[in-house]
Scaffold this active site. Structure first.
Site, PDB file in Angstrom:
ATOM      1  N   ASN A   9       0.149  59.810  83.947  1.00 34.50           N
ATOM      2  CA  ASN A   9       1.394  60.464  83.542  1.00 34.50           C
ATOM      3  C   ASN A   9       1.827  61.371  84.696  1.00 34.50           C
ATOM      4  OD1 ASN A   9       3.473  61.827  82.351  1.00 34.50           O
ATOM      5  ND2 ASN A   9       2.201  62.975  80.898  1.00 34.50           N
ATOM      6  N   TRP A  10       2.772  60.890  85.475  1.00 32.92           N
ATOM      7  CA  TRP A  10       3.207  61.674  86.648  1.00 32.92           C
ATOM      8  C   TRP A  10       4.108  62.835  86.239  1.00 32.92           C
ATOM      9  CZ3 TRP A  10       4.685  57.466  90.885  1.00 32.92           C
ATOM     10  CH2 TRP A  10       3.522  56.752  91.230  1.00 32.92           C
ATOM     11  N   LYS A  11       4.505  62.896  84.997  1.00 30.54           N
ATOM     12  CA  LYS A  11       5.412  63.945  84.499  1.00 30.54           C
ATOM     13  C   LYS A  11       6.654  64.038  85.403  1.00 30.54           C
ATOM     14  CE  LYS A  11       1.425  66.301  82.642  1.00 30.54           C
ATOM     15  NZ  LYS A  11       0.920  67.469  81.972  1.00 30.54           N
ATOM     16  N   HIS A  98       4.025  63.242  73.433  1.00 29.27           N
ATOM     17  CA  HIS A  98       3.261  64.107  74.333  1.00 29.27           C
ATOM     18  C   HIS A  98       3.474  65.561  73.908  1.00 29.27           C
ATOM     19  CE1 HIS A  98       1.933  66.179  77.954  1.00 29.27           C
ATOM     20  NE2 HIS A  98       1.281  65.082  78.258  1.00 29.27           N
ATOM     21  N   GLU A 100       4.024  68.149  75.522  1.00 32.44           N
ATOM     22  CA  GLU A 100       5.147  68.823  76.185  1.00 32.44           C
ATOM     23  C   GLU A 100       6.466  68.452  75.517  1.00 32.44           C
ATOM     24  OE1 GLU A 100       4.129  67.601  80.169  1.00 32.44           O
ATOM     25  OE2 GLU A 100       2.337  68.850  80.042  1.00 32.44           O
ATOM     26  N   GLU A 168      -5.243  64.419  72.873  1.00 35.49           N
ATOM     27  CA  GLU A 168      -4.990  65.376  73.944  1.00 35.49           C
ATOM     28  C   GLU A 168      -4.963  66.790  73.360  1.00 35.49           C
ATOM     29  OE1 GLU A 168      -3.159  63.621  77.626  1.00 35.49           O
ATOM     30  OE2 GLU A 168      -1.491  64.166  76.358  1.00 35.49           O
ATOM     31  N   GLY A 174      -3.356  70.238  81.575  1.00 39.00           N
ATOM     32  CA  GLY A 174      -2.821  70.954  82.736  1.00 39.00           C
ATOM     33  C   GLY A 174      -3.504  72.279  83.013  1.00 39.00           C
ATOM     34  N   SER A 210      -7.011  67.420  81.507  1.00 38.42           N
ATOM     35  CA  SER A 210      -7.765  67.833  82.696  1.00 38.42           C
ATOM     36  C   SER A 210      -8.883  66.872  83.083  1.00 38.42           C
ATOM     37  CB  SER A 210      -8.303  69.259  82.508  1.00 38.42           C
ATOM     38  OG  SER A 210      -7.231  70.164  82.363  1.00 38.42           O
ATOM     39  N   GLY A 231      -2.949  63.431  83.860  1.00 37.83           N
ATOM     40  CA  GLY A 231      -1.750  64.054  84.418  1.00 37.83           C
ATOM     41  C   GLY A 231      -1.974  64.449  85.870  1.00 37.83           C
TER      42      GLY A 231
END
Ligand code: PEP
Length: 255
Positions: A9-11, A98, A100, A168, A174, A210, A231
């Site tokens: 997941n490159w966000k 997700h 976020e 998650e 993160g 992480s 991530g």
């Protein structure tokens, strides 16, 4: 470990050139290390870089995914991207729910379900994220939260529909601090039996939060972990490929 699935997941990271360099290096290292024969690897770049990444993935087994989609196939939804559009540019997966998206953009379980159904309509495989916040864990609400997040999804199950469940824990995303193997083991045991009890024994269960090159082997040794959603570490080709390699090693030792 079953055949692993590792999702990047490159966000909201990578400009066009950076995306091209990153995917090229991932392809190069994976080929050098003969890592394309086991399991599934999915890259989820920002929407605007999907086509760039896709052109670099020709003749590789690496798959493409979107980081999100909207609930409708087309129409007056300024700023949104549909599952059908993702499919048309070569995606086979899409991340939904997700944390976020849930916290920053206010998406609730109902929206997540509608996105999942839309992904299926578009022949995409949804990667559905669930997980508790630190406060919820401290209040001993983890199992209630996971049950609630998966509850309405479980009611729409059908063995012909493929999806991936990503556990998650929000507090591990993160932060550089992954959940402890015992915490992952308990959560995955809970989720595995929930999924099995709702006709979803075919659904892979992956961990996110992480994961990096140093802790991947330990995490992949945990029972009921079928892969990882990555991530930060997916933005460095060497780290991401080391995680893929760790998943292959874990798969090999259990088969
Ligand atoms: C994620 O974004 O889903 C994630 C797990 O991020 P990180 O690996 O940086 O914790």
């Amino acid at each position: 470990m079953t055949k692993p699935i590792i999702v990047a997941n490159w966000k909201m990271n990578t400009l066009a050139d950076q995306a091209r360099r990153l995917v090229r290096r991932i392809v190069e290292l994976s080929a050098e290390q003969h890592l394309d024969s086991v399991g599934t690897v999915v890259l989820c770049p920002p929407f605007v870089n999907i086509s760039i990444v896709r052109s670099e993935l020709t003749d590789t087994a690496i798959e493409l995914g979107g980081q999100n989609c909207w609930t409708e196939p087309y129409g007056a939804y300024t700023g949104e991207v549909s599952a059908e559009m993702l499919r048309a540019v070569g995606c086979s997966y899409v991340i939904v729910g997700h944390s976020e998206r849930r916290t920053i953009f206010g998406e609730d379980d109902e929206i997540v379900l509608r996105k999942m159904l839309r992904a299926w309509e578009a022949s995409l495989i949804p990667i559905v994220c669930v997980g508790e916040t630190l406060h919820q864990r401290q209040m001993h609400q983890t199992w209630d939260v996971l049950r609630r997040q998966l509850g309405n999804i479980a009611q729409h199950q059908d063995r012909s529909r493929a999806w991936v469940c990503a556990y998650e824990p929000v507090w591990a995303i993160g932060t550089g601090i992954a959940a402890e193997p015992e915490q992952i083991e308990q959560a995955h045991l809970y989720l595995r039996s929930f999924l099995d009890g709702h006709g979803c024994s075919h659904v892979p269960l992956i961990y996110g939060g992480s994961v990096n090159a140093n802790n991947a082997a330990e995490i992949f040794a945990v029972p009921n972990v079928d892969g990882a959603l990555v991530g930060t570490a997916s933005l460095v080709a060497e780290s991401f490929v080391a995680i893929i390699r760790a998943s292959h090693d874990a798969h090999r030792t259990t088969t």
